[in-house]
Design a protein around this motif. Sequence first.
Motif, PDB file in Angstrom:
ATOM      1  N   TYR A   5       4.888   8.919   3.779  1.00 44.67           N
ATOM      2  CA  TYR A   5       4.740   8.181   2.281  1.00 44.67           C
ATOM      3  C   TYR A   5       5.397   6.260   2.334  1.00 44.67           C
ATOM      4  N   PHE A   6       4.979   5.837   1.790  1.00 41.83           N
ATOM      5  CA  PHE A   6       4.877   4.270   1.342  1.00 41.83           C
ATOM      6  C   PHE A   6       5.669   4.041  -0.231  1.00 41.83           C
ATOM      7  N   GLN A  26       5.247  -0.151   5.896  1.00 43.55           N
ATOM      8  CA  GLN A  26       5.749   0.268   6.028  1.00 43.55           C
ATOM      9  C   GLN A  26       5.792   1.897   6.084  1.00 43.55           C
ATOM     10  N   SER A  27       5.785   2.601   6.767  1.00 44.03           N
ATOM     11  CA  SER A  27       5.513   4.008   6.351  1.00 44.03           C
ATOM     12  C   SER A  27       6.766   4.629   6.446  1.00 44.03           C
ATOM     13  N   ILE A  33      14.240   9.275   2.582  1.00 45.22           N
ATOM     14  CA  ILE A  33      14.858   8.017   2.879  1.00 45.22           C
ATOM     15  C   ILE A  33      13.404   6.925   1.947  1.00 45.22           C
ATOM     16  N   CYS A  34      12.610   7.460   2.024  1.00 41.34           N
ATOM     17  CA  CYS A  34      11.365   6.548   0.930  1.00 41.34           C
ATOM     18  C   CYS A  34      11.749   5.501  -0.545  1.00 41.34           C
ATOM     19  N   GLU A  35      12.424   6.831  -0.890  1.00 43.64           N
ATOM     20  CA  GLU A  35      13.179   6.751  -2.592  1.00 43.64           C
ATOM     21  C   GLU A  35      14.949   6.807  -2.340  1.00 43.64           C
ATOM     22  N   GLU A  36      15.136   6.287  -1.235  1.00 43.14           N
ATOM     23  CA  GLU A  36      16.554   5.456  -1.224  1.00 43.14           C
ATOM     24  C   GLU A  36      16.471   4.150  -1.108  1.00 43.14           C
ATOM     25  N   VAL A  37      15.663   4.103   0.179  1.00 50.83           N
ATOM     26  CA  VAL A  37      14.764   1.767   0.219  1.00 50.83           C
ATOM     27  C   VAL A  37      14.803   1.606  -1.623  1.00 50.83           C
ATOM     28  N   VAL A  38      13.689   2.211  -2.073  1.00 47.47           N
ATOM     29  CA  VAL A  38      13.104   1.335  -3.310  1.00 47.47           C
ATOM     30  C   VAL A  38      14.386   1.529  -4.274  1.00 47.47           C
ATOM     31  N   SER A  70       1.746   9.162  -0.973  1.00 48.91           N
ATOM     32  CA  SER A  70       1.195   9.251   0.155  1.00 48.91           C
ATOM     33  C   SER A  70      -0.325   8.261  -0.043  1.00 48.91           C
ATOM     34  N   TYR A  71      -0.692   7.962   0.760  1.00 46.44           N
ATOM     35  CA  TYR A  71      -2.139   7.438   0.910  1.00 46.44           C
ATOM     36  C   TYR A  71      -2.896   8.062   0.234  1.00 46.44           C
ATOM     37  N   ASP A  72      -3.046   8.822   0.101  1.00 39.03           N
ATOM     38  CA  ASP A  72      -4.168  10.368  -0.389  1.00 39.03           C
ATOM     39  C   ASP A  72      -3.610   9.813  -2.059  1.00 39.03           C
TER      40      ASP A  72
END
Length: 83
Positions: A5-6, A26-27, A33-38, A70-72
Amino acid sequence: MIELYFITVLVVTTNTIPQGWLQWTQSFSDKAICEEVVEKNKAQIILDVSDYFKKGGRNFVMAKEVRCMSYDEAVKLNTELGH
């Protein structure tokens, strides 16, 4: 297979196709975890995107949305927008 996820930002520009999803390099292997960073860094992410466009001489208008995908997923959404 691990899905990555990006941080992905829906940007509005003055280009011919005015909207598009821009992804960070960064992936994250965990979407939560990605959502926490956002959540923690949303204002800084938007500022960084604005700076990226300004440095490239592009016409940034605004960031409409910030999310993890995701990239897709980003490719699909950008295709739907005409990219």
